[in-house]
Design a protein around this motif. Structure first.
Motif, PDB file in Angstrom:
ATOM      1  N   PHE A 169       0.854  -1.337   0.071  1.00 41.04           N
ATOM      2  CA  PHE A 169       0.050  -0.234   0.077  1.00 41.04           C
ATOM      3  C   PHE A 169       0.589   1.487  -0.072  1.00 41.04           C
ATOM      4  O   PHE A 169       0.729   2.420  -0.613  1.00 41.04           O
ATOM      5  N   LYS A 170       2.131   0.900   0.331  1.00 39.61           N
ATOM      6  CA  LYS A 170       2.722   2.662   0.926  1.00 39.61           C
ATOM      7  C   LYS A 170       4.343   2.163   0.296  1.00 39.61           C
ATOM      8  O   LYS A 170       4.836   2.394  -0.302  1.00 39.61           O
ATOM      9  N   TYR A 171       4.954   1.489   1.370  1.00 39.10           N
ATOM     10  CA  TYR A 171       6.662   1.294   0.929  1.00 39.10           C
ATOM     11  C   TYR A 171       7.193   1.434  -0.236  1.00 39.10           C
ATOM     12  O   TYR A 171       8.152   0.978  -0.952  1.00 39.10           O
ATOM     13  N   ASP A 172       6.864   0.043  -0.493  1.00 40.25           N
ATOM     14  CA  ASP A 172       7.137   0.125  -2.454  1.00 40.25           C
ATOM     15  C   ASP A 172       7.091   1.030  -3.660  1.00 40.25           C
ATOM     16  O   ASP A 172       7.873   0.944  -4.295  1.00 40.25           O
ATOM     17  N   GLU A 173       6.448   2.413  -3.296  1.00 39.89           N
ATOM     18  CA  GLU A 173       6.105   2.809  -4.136  1.00 39.89           C
ATOM     19  C   GLU A 173       7.603   4.009  -4.083  1.00 39.89           C
ATOM     20  O   GLU A 173       8.044   5.331  -4.793  1.00 39.89           O
ATOM     21  N   TYR A 174       8.784   4.383  -3.022  1.00 40.39           N
ATOM     22  CA  TYR A 174       9.351   4.647  -2.439  1.00 40.39           C
ATOM     23  C   TYR A 174      10.433   4.862  -3.962  1.00 40.39           C
ATOM     24  O   TYR A 174      10.734   3.553  -4.503  1.00 40.39           O
TER      25      TYR A 174
ATOM     26  N   ILE B  30       6.547   7.269   9.407  1.00 38.87           N
ATOM     27  CA  ILE B  30       5.635   8.340   8.932  1.00 38.87           C
ATOM     28  C   ILE B  30       6.630   8.004   7.409  1.00 38.87           C
ATOM     29  O   ILE B  30       6.682   8.692   7.095  1.00 38.87           O
ATOM     30  N   PHE B  31       5.181   7.700   6.918  1.00 32.97           N
ATOM     31  CA  PHE B  31       5.565   7.435   4.968  1.00 32.97           C
ATOM     32  C   PHE B  31       4.476   8.168   4.351  1.00 32.97           C
ATOM     33  O   PHE B  31       2.816   7.733   4.324  1.00 32.97           O
ATOM     34  N   ILE B  32       4.578   9.457   3.751  1.00 35.75           N
ATOM     35  CA  ILE B  32       3.931   9.995   2.870  1.00 35.75           C
ATOM     36  C   ILE B  32       3.474   9.888   1.539  1.00 35.75           C
ATOM     37  O   ILE B  32       5.010   9.243   0.935  1.00 35.75           O
ATOM     38  N   SER B  33       2.680   8.854   1.409  1.00 33.30           N
ATOM     39  CA  SER B  33       2.808   8.413  -0.097  1.00 33.30           C
ATOM     40  C   SER B  33       2.296   9.255  -1.170  1.00 33.30           C
ATOM     41  O   SER B  33       1.781  10.982  -0.649  1.00 33.30           O
ATOM     42  N   ASN B  34       1.909   8.812  -1.732  1.00 33.23           N
ATOM     43  CA  ASN B  34       1.478   9.813  -3.056  1.00 33.23           C
ATOM     44  C   ASN B  34       0.671  10.221  -3.309  1.00 33.23           C
ATOM     45  O   ASN B  34       0.310  11.470  -3.660  1.00 33.23           O
ATOM     46  N   ASP B  35      -0.373   9.505  -3.176  1.00 32.64           N
ATOM     47  CA  ASP B  35      -2.313   9.497  -3.509  1.00 32.64           C
ATOM     48  C   ASP B  35      -2.219  10.720  -1.893  1.00 32.64           C
ATOM     49  O   ASP B  35      -2.816  11.875  -2.262  1.00 32.64           O
ATOM     50  N   GLN B  36      -1.242  10.883  -0.591  1.00 36.39           N
ATOM     51  CA  GLN B  36      -1.677  11.773   0.245  1.00 36.39           C
ATOM     52  C   GLN B  36      -1.470  12.756  -0.055  1.00 36.39           C
ATOM     53  O   GLN B  36      -2.009  14.171   0.255  1.00 36.39           O
ATOM     54  N   VAL B  37       0.050  13.054  -0.910  1.00 37.60           N
ATOM     55  CA  VAL B  37       0.731  14.548  -1.522  1.00 37.60           C
ATOM     56  C   VAL B  37      -0.711  15.078  -2.446  1.00 37.60           C
ATOM     57  O   VAL B  37      -1.303  16.361  -1.970  1.00 37.60           O
TER      58      VAL B  37
END
Length: 362
Positions: A34-39, A77-84
């Protein structure tokens, strides 16, 4: 490295029992998917689980590994592209619109609670059209902000405060065609993130520096951008970040208040705000975790402490630039204000989310 193999290596590295593996695997898979792989700064072929295995393997004892893993699973705390994207999309409604409404209400002399009446008024349209929206960096996503509302036109949006004479002429020409005014009088300076405020407005030996200071200089009399604004009219400046720490906001407000007092020739009013504020309690919680603090101290690599890093507080450099102590990862890169154990270059100590440096010593 296949994810299944990575998970087996992780269980081996952590000395997990089958029950512990069964408990932790779903959490890690969910975080990765859901998040970390998109880094975006992972090396080719590397994703979160693989990076986590390499990161944990460098710690010497099982206790250290458990301390590091607990921090990642509970405090990161990981801010994803969708959150931005969400923060950008609500910026106009949550931060810009209230400013325009308040300014309109003051001008026409009614209570700002009369939102419908204010928004339908001619004064509202005039005040909004005389507002200029400027991105302070590539991360400002100013184009996305413009598309998030139909109220802002392309003729009042700029991706940078370095504006060509031809562009200035075009923008003023479009403003004049609107039959509203010949000049702008309000500026919204937009950017994505600040943790310390240092790169935006800071006192240095001999004066001031930073992106906001450069903008102020660019609109003074005889400066390149001064033609955009009415000479002698007070400029209304609003600085808005999508994400900022409370410490950075307070520091910027204090610095700009000091600057205004010292330089009355700069005729402006200002406000500074963020769509999402990161409170100081996050750093306080990290410092309470003495086992983790001892860990990041013992694995600190002083090679990151270059001239740019030393521009902030650095008595405790293991807490990140300006000792911000953030457990924060942005999907496109890790800020140097975050804990260095998270972003170290792959030299002596490996970072879990390695970062690309913006500034380098020659």
């Amino acid at each position: 490295m296949r994810s299944a193999l990575a998970e087996k290596l992780l269980a081996k590295t952590m000395h997990w029992t089958p029950d512990e593996t069964s408990r932790e695997r779903p959490l890690l898979q969910a975080l990765a998917n859901f998040k970390y792989d998109e880094y975006q700064q992972f090396s080719p072929g590397i994703r979160f689980i693989e990076s986590l295995v390499k990161w944990l393997a460098q710690f010497k004892t099982v206790e250290e590994k458990k301390t590091a893993y607990d921090f990642i699973s509970k405090s990161l705390i990981f801010i994803s592209n969708d959150q931005v994207a969400h923060l950008v999309n609500i910026t106009y409604a949550d931060k810009i619109q209230p400013i325009i409404i308040k300014k309109t209400a003051d001008f026409i002399g009614i209570n700002s609670f009369w939102v419908r009446k204010i928004v339908k008024s001619t004064s509202y349209k005039v005040i909004l059209r005389r507002s200029l929206f400027i991105g302070l960096s590539d991360g400002s996503k100013i184009d996305q902000l413009r598309r998030s509302t139909s109220r802002i036109s392309n003729e009042q949006v700029l991706t940078t405060y370095s504006i060509s004479g031809e562009k200035i002429k075009d923008m003023l020409g479009e403003l004049k065609k609107s039959q509203i005014s010949n000049k702008f009088n309000t500026v919204f300076l937009i950017d994505d993130f600040t943790a310390s405020g240092t790169s935006y407005f800071r006192r240095v030996e001999g004066g001031w520096k930073g992106k906001i200071y450069k903008f102020l200089k660019s609109v003074t009399a005889k400066a390149a951008n001064a033609e955009l604004f009415q000479a002698g009219e007070k400029l209304d400046i609003h600085i808005i970040f999508y994400l900022a720490t409370s410490e950075a906001l307070e520091k910027l407000r204090a610095n700009m208040d000091t600057f205004k007092t010292e330089h009355p020739e700069f005729n402006f009013e200002f406000s500074i705000d963020a769509v999402q504020v990161i409170g100081s309690d996050i750093k306080a919680e990290i410092l309470k975790n003495t086992a983790f603090v001892d860990l990041i101290k013992s694995y600190y690599d002083d090679s990151i402490n270059d001239s740019h890093y030393k521009e902030g507080k650095h008595d405790e450099p293991y807490l990140g630039f300006n000792e911000c102590g953030l457990p924060l990862i942005l999907n496109h890169n890790t800020p140097n204000n975050s804990l260095p154990i998270l972003w170290f270059p792959d030299d002596k100590v490996k970072g879990l989310f390695p970062r690309v440096k913006r500034h380098k010593d020659e």
